[in-house]
Each structure stands twice: as structure tokens, then as C-alpha cells.
Design a protein around this motif. Sequence first.
Motif, short mmCIF file in Angstrom:
data_model
loop_
_atom_site.label_atom_id
_atom_site.label_comp_id
_atom_site.label_asym_id
_atom_site.label_seq_id
_atom_site.Cartn_x
_atom_site.Cartn_y
_atom_site.Cartn_z
N LEU A 21 3.89 -27.13 122.50
CA LEU A 21 4.80 -26.25 123.22
C LEU A 21 6.26 -26.51 122.87
O LEU A 21 7.05 -25.57 122.68
CB LEU A 21 4.61 -26.44 124.73
N ASN A 22 6.62 -27.79 122.81
CA ASN A 22 8.02 -28.12 122.53
C ASN A 22 8.44 -27.63 121.15
O ASN A 22 9.57 -27.21 120.94
CB ASN A 22 8.23 -29.63 122.64
N GLY A 49 13.85 -20.72 119.72
CA GLY A 49 15.19 -20.78 120.27
C GLY A 49 15.26 -20.54 121.76
O GLY A 49 16.26 -20.04 122.29
N HIS A 50 14.18 -20.92 122.48
CA HIS A 50 14.17 -20.78 123.94
C HIS A 50 15.02 -21.86 124.59
O HIS A 50 15.10 -22.99 124.09
CB HIS A 50 12.75 -20.86 124.48
N ASP A 51 15.63 -21.53 125.73
CA ASP A 51 16.43 -22.50 126.46
C ASP A 51 15.57 -23.49 127.24
O ASP A 51 15.94 -24.64 127.42
CB ASP A 51 17.37 -21.79 127.43
N ASN A 52 14.41 -23.03 127.73
CA ASN A 52 13.56 -23.91 128.52
C ASN A 52 12.10 -23.67 128.22
O ASN A 52 11.72 -22.62 127.70
CB ASN A 52 13.85 -23.75 130.02
N ILE A 53 11.28 -24.65 128.57
CA ILE A 53 9.86 -24.61 128.25
C ILE A 53 9.12 -23.55 129.06
O ILE A 53 8.09 -23.03 128.63
CB ILE A 53 9.23 -26.00 128.47
N GLY A 63 22.28 -18.19 117.30
CA GLY A 63 21.30 -17.43 118.06
C GLY A 63 21.73 -17.19 119.48
O GLY A 63 22.90 -17.39 119.84
N LYS A 64 20.81 -16.73 120.31
CA LYS A 64 21.12 -16.46 121.71
C LYS A 64 21.65 -17.71 122.38
O LYS A 64 21.07 -18.79 122.26
CB LYS A 64 19.85 -15.97 122.42
N GLY A 65 22.78 -17.58 123.08
CA GLY A 65 23.39 -18.74 123.70
C GLY A 65 24.08 -19.66 122.72
O GLY A 65 24.38 -20.81 123.04
N GLY A 66 24.33 -19.16 121.49
CA GLY A 66 24.99 -19.96 120.47
C GLY A 66 24.13 -21.05 119.87
O GLY A 66 24.66 -21.98 119.24
N LYS A 67 22.81 -20.94 120.02
CA LYS A 67 21.91 -21.98 119.56
C LYS A 67 21.65 -21.89 118.06
O LYS A 67 21.50 -20.81 117.50
CB LYS A 67 20.59 -21.93 120.32
N PHE A 68 21.61 -23.05 117.44
CA PHE A 68 21.32 -23.18 116.01
C PHE A 68 19.86 -23.63 115.86
O PHE A 68 19.38 -24.48 116.61
CB PHE A 68 22.26 -24.23 115.40
N ARG A 69 19.14 -23.05 114.88
CA ARG A 69 17.79 -23.52 114.62
C ARG A 69 17.39 -23.20 113.18
O ARG A 69 17.94 -22.29 112.55
CB ARG A 69 16.78 -22.91 115.60
N VAL A 70 16.45 -23.97 112.68
CA VAL A 70 15.93 -23.78 111.33
C VAL A 70 14.44 -23.49 111.45
O VAL A 70 13.70 -24.25 112.09
CB VAL A 70 16.16 -25.03 110.46
N GLY A 130 10.00 -15.18 113.84
CA GLY A 130 10.31 -15.06 115.26
C GLY A 130 11.77 -14.78 115.57
O GLY A 130 12.22 -15.07 116.68
N LEU A 131 12.52 -14.21 114.64
CA LEU A 131 13.92 -13.96 114.90
C LEU A 131 14.11 -12.75 115.80
O LEU A 131 13.36 -11.78 115.74
CB LEU A 131 14.69 -13.73 113.59
#
Length: 249
Positions: free
Chosen positions: A215-216, A223-227, A115-122, A89-90
Motif C-alpha cells: 500500500l505504501n 502521489g497520494h497525501d495519505n494512505i 504534482g498535486k500539492g507540489g509533490k515530487f515523485r518518480v 498513473g499521472l
Amino acid sequence: MMNTLDQKPATINKALATLKTFFSWAVDKNHIPTDPASKVRMKRVQQVTGPKWMTDQEINRLTYALDTEKNEFKAARDRAIFYTMFRAGLRVEEVSDLKLTHVDFRRETVTVMDGKGGKFRVVPMHQDLKRTLKAWLPFRNASKKPAHQESEFLLVTERSGKMTTRAIEHMMDTYMERCGLLERDADGKKMDGQHSCHSLRHTFGKRLLDAGRPLNEVKELMGHDNIQTTMRYVTPSRNDLKKAIEAVR
């Protein structure tokens, strides 16, 4: 702005609107005789109607198109790119920015550092992605080209040490055209509503939700900002949507 800076139509239109306002004022105040921006047209912005994902049949057609590449270097790399978007999903920018150290086969993870908005995720490494990355890395690591040996990035072209977002999009568009998933108008421009690299990311999210993942969890993996953004991948009733959002808060 479009050809050199590779900026999006919406960004270009903001600049054009500012210039048009400025030159119109300059003419009104008699600072200049004519408005040089009066005949400059705004860029057409593709209307976004929601996430566009691929069916199983479309994914099969695209994977078959990928198999038609005869150059072994490109074939291995392009499959790795495809599965990084489809199985992890990158975003295109995140794929381009992946470094060799961001791929961990022992933990079976892919890390998005910025990622988008400087977000980190694994993101967990799907077995399809693991297989294609392991097939690509021998080509990547065996290269004797200085641009490749000095580069820290996972994806390279035959000439450079990093594959740009534009190169990735052009490559994937080519495969989509081969299998009839993308059409262009008479001027060679992509028609509205066509599949793109982002369709693969959308398909990743849609499949997770269809498989019953919370969902969460899907929100974090994408890497979404909101649900609410994640909820666009399903089509519940308005009441169900409200209940689902409240349930994860």
C-alpha cells in the motif's frame, strides 16, 4: 469562470454563493433595488462515489479506438498520453506539464516535478509506456514548427508548444465515445458516472494493488497525501482497512 478560466463546478459554486449573499445583503440595506444573482443557478456537482477504474475489456476497447486515428502525428501522441495515465498513473495536469527532460529512458523513469500539492515523485517506466514514448518522440523532435522547437514540453498540439489539460480531456473523451465508454445527455453534457481520464489513473492504482504491491508503495507512486486515499482502490472489511492503515504507519 467555466468557459474562460476552466474552473470546476465546486469552485464556481463557492463564488456564486458569495455573490448571492452579498447581493441579498445589498438589497436588504437598500443599496440596490434588485438582486442580479437571484436567478443565477448553482452548477451541478457530480457526486463522487469513489474511484472508477476500467476492466481489461474496457481497456482493450479503448486501445482499439486509439488505433483508429489516421493522422500519424496525433496517433503517436495520443497513445503516449493514454499510456502515461494508464501505465504511470499521472493526473491530467501532470501529463500536460511533463517536459522532455522528465522522461529518462536510461533509468526508465518518468518524473513528476510538481504534482498535486507540489509533490515530487518518480514513477518506473512500464514497457508499454516506453514503447509509445519512443514512437512519439521522433514526430515531436522532427517538427520544424517554431512553437515545437522552442517548447520544452513533451506533448504538443499541431499548432502549439504545449497540450493543455482541456485538450487532453477532450481528446480522450472523443476516443471513449467512439468505443461506448462515455455517453452524453440530450444537451451534449457528460452523464454522471462516466469514464474519464481519471479512470485510467485509477486503473493504474487498482492494478498495482491487485498485483500485491504494498500500500505504501502504491501511495507514493500515485502521489497520494495519505494512505486512506489509496485504500479506496480496494474493498476490504472495515476491520481489515483499520489493520492495513495501522500496519503502514
